[in-house]
Design a protein around this motif. Structure first.
Motif, PDB file in Angstrom:
ATOM      1  N   THR A 140     -35.089 -21.528  13.597  1.00 57.83           N
ATOM      2  CA  THR A 140     -35.775 -22.675  13.385  1.00 57.83           C
ATOM      3  C   THR A 140     -36.067 -23.422  14.859  1.00 57.83           C
ATOM      4  O   THR A 140     -37.036 -24.132  14.959  1.00 57.83           O
ATOM      5  CB  THR A 140     -35.326 -23.778  12.352  1.00 57.83           C
ATOM      6  N   THR A 145     -24.954 -24.344   5.288  1.00 61.98           N
ATOM      7  CA  THR A 145     -26.456 -24.469   4.798  1.00 61.98           C
ATOM      8  C   THR A 145     -26.611 -25.285   3.779  1.00 61.98           C
ATOM      9  O   THR A 145     -25.738 -25.483   2.794  1.00 61.98           O
ATOM     10  CB  THR A 145     -27.283 -23.216   4.835  1.00 61.98           C
ATOM     11  N   LEU A 148     -29.595 -19.701  11.350  1.00 60.55           N
ATOM     12  CA  LEU A 148     -30.786 -20.312  10.733  1.00 60.55           C
ATOM     13  C   LEU A 148     -31.185 -21.458  12.120  1.00 60.55           C
ATOM     14  O   LEU A 148     -32.428 -21.484  12.225  1.00 60.55           O
ATOM     15  CB  LEU A 148     -30.309 -21.199   9.561  1.00 60.55           C
ATOM     16  N   ALA A 197     -37.053 -20.929   6.118  1.00 61.86           N
ATOM     17  CA  ALA A 197     -36.220 -21.830   6.817  1.00 61.86           C
ATOM     18  C   ALA A 197     -36.807 -23.016   7.122  1.00 61.86           C
ATOM     19  O   ALA A 197     -38.185 -22.821   7.890  1.00 61.86           O
ATOM     20  CB  ALA A 197     -35.852 -20.901   7.949  1.00 61.86           C
TER      21      ALA A 197
END
Length: 283
Positions: free
Chosen positions: A74, A43, A70, A14
């Motif tokens: 992150t 994504t 995600l 990621a």
């Protein structure tokens, strides 16, 4: 081959900025595929393709539950977020895992559109997120490649550093010994081997190491892993390369910080690889 599973299919890293990550991994000597977009997930990724497995650099670029998950990851850090387990018959694999007592959801369709040497292609997959009790401590998916013939081209698999496959993935887990029965349920009886405090899972293609945080440097001596994320977490990726000497020369030319032991194993710190500790071992 237990439960119609072939072994590790790919590892997912990621990242916050996909373009920056692509530049970083090119500097490490990898050839990357053109950018692919998952319209169903919101994504996008670049992949590092090998003969039988690969690495996906993945970032959130649109809307969707996968993109939001995600982004949440992150926001804290970059790095290995999960693994995919491969099958040539996803439906049969799911039914087999269900008979083993796992509550596996129905598969969903996923696509990735990208430019290939033969023109624009849409790659198709069947995938399902496995329940946490299937591979405790490691987020995993079961994937079947529907259009496998469109995924690999010689120019995509020619890596200047000589990399040709995933050797192992390491996860830190507080009590690995208690998890062998769960992993055996997925990969077959006695696939998980306990040595001292570390469990080695033989997936059929590639190894998964489960180790307590305090013992991770026994698996990866001299690794710069002073700031580990809280367990459970994936922390290290070992890759096979044709010639560690050649790979070391490339890294030195590209001014990458790394170390190399007397056996030739290369160790690249997380600071050079978007949160992932990478080892390069002779194949």
């Amino acid at each position: 081959m237990a439960n119609y599973i072939r072994g590790l299919d790919h590892a997912v890293i990621a990242v916050r900025d996909l373009n920056q990550a692509a530049e970083t991994f090119a500097r490490l000597g990898f050839t990357l595929t053109p950018k692919g977009v998952h319209s169903e997930w919101g994504t996008a990724n670049h992949c590092i393709m090998f003969g039988q497995d690969y690495i996906a650099l993945q970032a959130a670029e649109g809307a969707g539950s996968e993109a939001e998950s995600l982004r949440a990851y992150t926001a804290q850090h970059e790095g290995l977020i999960g693994i995919a387990i491969g099958s040539d018959n996803g439906a049969a694999a799911i039914e087999s895992l269900r008979r083993a007592g796992l509550d596996v959801p129905d598969p969903a369709s996923l696509s990735r559109k990208l430019e290939t040497p033969k023109g624009t292609a849409t790659l198709m997959f069947s995938e399902t997120l496995l329940p946490a009790e299937a591979t405790p401590g490691v987020r995993s998916r079961l994937v079947q490649h529907i259009t496998a013939e469109r995924e690999r081209f010689p120019e995509w698999m020619a890596h200047p550093n000589g990399a040709f496959g995933i050797a192992a993935i390491t996860a830190i887990i507080d009590e690995p010994a208690a998890l062998t029965a769960s992993w055996d349920k997925v990969f077959g009886p006695h696939s998980s081997v306990l040595t001292d405090t570390t469990v080695t899972v033989h997936t059929g293609r590639g190894l998964v190491f489960l180790t307590p945080p305090d013992d991770v440097t026994q698996l990866h001596p001299e690794a710069e892993l002073d700031e580990l994320p809280p367990a459970p977490a994936l922390v290290a990726l070992a890759l096979q390369v044709a010639d560690t000497g050649r790979a070391a020369e490339l890294l030195a030319r590209n001014k990458v910080s790394f170390s190399r032991d007397s056996e030739g194993t290369i160790r690249i710190p997380p600071s050079e690889a978007h949160g992932v500790f990478i080892e390069m071992v002779g194949g």
